[in-house]
Design a protein around this motif. Structure first.
Motif, short mmCIF file in Angstrom:
data_model
loop_
_atom_site.label_atom_id
_atom_site.label_comp_id
_atom_site.label_asym_id
_atom_site.label_seq_id
_atom_site.Cartn_x
_atom_site.Cartn_y
_atom_site.Cartn_z
N ALA A 254 0.85 -1.21 0.00
CA ALA A 254 0.00 0.00 0.00
C ALA A 254 0.87 1.25 0.00
O ALA A 254 0.59 2.24 -0.70
N MET A 255 1.96 1.21 0.76
CA MET A 255 2.87 2.36 0.82
C MET A 255 3.54 2.60 -0.54
O MET A 255 3.67 3.74 -0.99
N ASN A 257 2.32 1.71 -3.45
CA ASN A 257 1.29 2.22 -4.37
C ASN A 257 1.09 3.72 -4.16
O ASN A 257 0.96 4.49 -5.12
N LEU A 258 1.09 4.11 -2.90
CA LEU A 258 0.90 5.53 -2.59
C LEU A 258 2.05 6.36 -3.15
O LEU A 258 1.84 7.39 -3.79
N LEU A 262 1.98 9.34 -5.88
CA LEU A 262 2.51 10.68 -5.58
C LEU A 262 3.63 11.07 -6.55
O LEU A 262 3.76 12.24 -6.91
N ALA A 266 2.56 14.46 -7.79
CA ALA A 266 3.19 15.55 -7.03
C ALA A 266 4.66 15.70 -7.39
O ALA A 266 5.46 16.12 -6.56
N PHE A 268 6.06 17.84 -9.00
CA PHE A 268 6.50 19.24 -8.91
C PHE A 268 7.03 19.61 -7.52
O PHE A 268 7.72 20.61 -7.35
N LEU A 269 6.71 18.79 -6.52
CA LEU A 269 7.20 19.08 -5.15
C LEU A 269 8.61 18.54 -4.93
O LEU A 269 9.25 18.85 -3.94
N GLY A 270 9.07 17.71 -5.85
CA GLY A 270 10.42 17.13 -5.70
C GLY A 270 10.35 15.63 -5.56
O GLY A 270 9.28 15.03 -5.53
N LYS A 271 11.52 15.06 -5.46
CA LYS A 271 11.64 13.59 -5.41
C LYS A 271 11.21 13.06 -4.04
O LYS A 271 11.47 13.68 -3.02
N ILE A 272 10.52 11.92 -4.06
CA ILE A 272 10.19 11.26 -2.78
C ILE A 272 11.34 10.32 -2.44
O ILE A 272 11.67 9.44 -3.23
N ASP A 273 11.97 10.54 -1.29
CA ASP A 273 13.09 9.69 -0.90
C ASP A 273 12.63 8.47 -0.12
O ASP A 273 13.06 7.37 -0.37
N ASN A 274 11.80 8.73 0.86
CA ASN A 274 11.33 7.59 1.64
C ASN A 274 10.03 7.89 2.36
O ASN A 274 9.63 9.05 2.50
N PHE A 275 9.40 6.82 2.77
CA PHE A 275 8.13 6.90 3.46
C PHE A 275 8.18 5.87 4.59
O PHE A 275 8.50 4.72 4.36
N MET A 276 7.91 6.33 5.81
CA MET A 276 8.01 5.43 6.96
C MET A 276 6.71 5.37 7.72
O MET A 276 6.05 6.40 7.90
N ILE B 40 -0.96 17.12 -0.15
CA ILE B 40 -0.38 15.79 -0.38
C ILE B 40 -0.33 15.00 0.93
O ILE B 40 -0.68 13.81 0.97
N TYR B 47 -4.86 7.93 3.60
CA TYR B 47 -4.76 6.66 2.88
C TYR B 47 -4.02 5.60 3.71
O TYR B 47 -4.50 4.48 3.88
N HIS B 63 6.01 9.17 8.23
CA HIS B 63 6.88 10.27 7.79
C HIS B 63 7.14 10.13 6.30
O HIS B 63 7.54 9.06 5.85
N LEU B 64 6.91 11.20 5.56
CA LEU B 64 7.12 11.16 4.12
C LEU B 64 8.09 12.28 3.74
O LEU B 64 7.85 13.45 4.02
N GLU B 65 9.20 11.88 3.12
CA GLU B 65 10.18 12.89 2.68
C GLU B 65 9.95 13.19 1.21
O GLU B 65 10.03 12.28 0.38
N ILE B 66 9.65 14.43 0.94
CA ILE B 66 9.35 14.81 -0.45
C ILE B 66 10.04 16.15 -0.74
O ILE B 66 9.86 17.12 -0.02
N GLY B 67 10.86 16.14 -1.79
CA GLY B 67 11.68 17.32 -2.08
C GLY B 67 12.60 17.61 -0.90
O GLY B 67 13.21 16.70 -0.36
#
Lengths: 324, 113
Positions: A254-255, A257-258, A262, A266, A268-276, B40, B47, B63-67
């Motif tokens: 699920a993470m 997919n999310l 994104l 999204a 335009f907001l920049g690169k997604i590095d990680n999601f925890m 976002i 979700y 925690h989501l790191e974006i840009g």
């Protein structure tokens, strides 16, 4: 007597310890310990404090060689060395492993970490393992570094070959030490060479279990505290996984997919590095994404998130080997 | 929850906060230039916490790191979600420990009252 110092730094497995052993005339002082994390993918032992070696250039000039530990968690040693032991070094040699997925990510990282240190001394970039992977080549490095605003010397070396590593020394101190007989020095150090001779490898060795590389998933769970891993491709489909819990598997997917959604909506907001995803009593689930692959990790709630991030970064930097 | 919201917003490394109930924003101090991050973060945390809940998981922090930014989401009692904006270079442990300590403190106060 003139004393010169050179500091070697760079990622794990970039060849710092090997380069110092190639050059040192004394038994090097090293602080190797058994690997207890994802570095197992590349080697069994790693430097945890520092390396030290000495080379006599002439009767009147001595070179002291220092190497930092590669892993970011030993960063305190970098600070200690910069502020004290090698505060008066001539140059920083940044060893760059050409087999990493993105060697320029390493260059950006180390140049940023040693930015203040570099104000007063030279930076030389030494690219290693180009015998394993030839690209990026010299021209590509020069173009990319120019784009990064880094105008510095780049040399391709084999850290196992003293004559090759000696070229780095000549680049740093050659202009000041004109009496050094570099050819004689290379001959004197020839016994330090660890370059394997080209011999045919017997079939039984090639096919043995021991010769098999450690998979990214196995390397991930070699880190104390990491309990499961999921490797995904550029299409964000699972390539390999050993995540036992169905719940964690479903959440990691699920993470991912999310993050995929994104990345499209999204950008335009920049690169997604990680999601925890964490919880006070739950194992931590993390997703680290790059353009061509992604990595999901399950880790003990007590394991530092910084350690998880660093392990994931190293695993992704080495994962390209698996597909080749 | 407003007290928690205000206390978290006052932390030095927090650049903006948002309190959600369902998909409704109850309060927000996100800077105008960071509205996209808020949108976002809202969608992402709703979700992921919904998925966690469906799977009977007690994960309540993300925690989501974006840009160059990080958005952190904390699931609170009553289905509320607290979202914080910080720099990606801020230590994530600082963010989680501070918010959790404040949250636990306010919960204890509420129980004693």
């Amino acid at each position: 007597m003139a004393d010169y110092k050179i500091l070697f730094t760079g990622s794990v497995c970039s060849g710092k310890t090997t380069a110092i052993r190639s050059l040192s005339e004394i038994e090097t002082v090293d602080t190797d310990a058994k690997v207890s994390d994802s570095v197992i993918r590349r080697k069994q032992r790693t430097t945890i404090a520092m390396d030290y070696g000495v080379l006599e250039l002439t009767d009147n000039a001595k070179l002291h060689l220092y190497g930092t530990p590669g892993q970011e968690r030993f960063r305190f040693m970098w600070q200690l060395m910069m502020s004290d032991l090698v505060a008066d070094a001539e140059a920083l040699v940044l060893m760059v492993d050409n087999t990493r997925t993105d060697p320029f990510k390493d260059i950006r990282f180390y140049v940023n970490e040693f930015r203040d240190y570099l104000v007063k001394r030279r930076l030389v970039i030494a690219v290693t393992h180009s015998d394993v992977r030839a690209n990026p080549d010299y021209n590509y490095y020069m173009n990319q570094l120019k784009r990064m605003g880094l105008f510095t010397t780049v040399m391709f070396v084999d850290a196992r070959d003293p004559a090759d590593v000696l070229k780095l020394v000549k680049e740093v101190v050659g202009r000041r030490e004109r009496e050094v007989d570099w050819s004689a020095l290379a001959a004197k150090l020839a016994d330090n060479s660890t370059v394997p001779e080209a011999v045919a490898i017997p079939d039984q060795i090639v096919s043995s279990e021991a010769a098999k590389p450690i998979s990214l998933i196995d390397a991930a769970v070699n880190t104390r505290g990491i309990t499961g891993a999921m490797h995904l491709g550029g299409d964000r489909k699972v390539i390999d996984s050993n995540v036992a819990s169905m719940q964690s598997q479903a959440l990691l997917k699920a993470m991912v997919n999310l993050v995929s959604a994104l990345e499209q909506k999204a950008a335009f907001l920049g690169k997604i590095d990680n999601f925890m995803l964490c919880g006070e009593e739950q194992e931590t689930l993390s997703v680290f994404v790059e353009e061509e692959q992604a990595l999901g990790l399950c880790s003990d709630k007590g394991l530092s998130l910084m350690v998880v991030q660093q392990q994931a970064s190293d695993l992704l930097q080495w994962s390209r080997n698996e597909n080749e | 929850m407003n007290e928690l919201f205000e206390a978290v917003d006052e932390l030095d490394f927090i650049e903006g906060c948002c309190l959600l109930k369902g998909d409704q924003v109850l309060s927000s101090t996100f800077p105008a230039a960071r509205r996209h991050h808020e949108t976002i973060a809202k969608k992402a945390f709703i979700y992921v916490f919904t998925n966690a809940s469906k799977l009977r998981s007690a994960h309540d922090e993300a925690h989501l790191e974006i840009g160059d930014k990080r958005v952190s989401g904390f699931m609170l009692e009553g289905g509320q979600i607290l979202i914080c904006l910080s720099s990606k270079h801020t230590n994530v442990v600082n963010v989680r420990n501070n918010v959790r300590e404040l949250y636990n403190g306010f919960q204890q106060q509420a129980q004693m009252a």
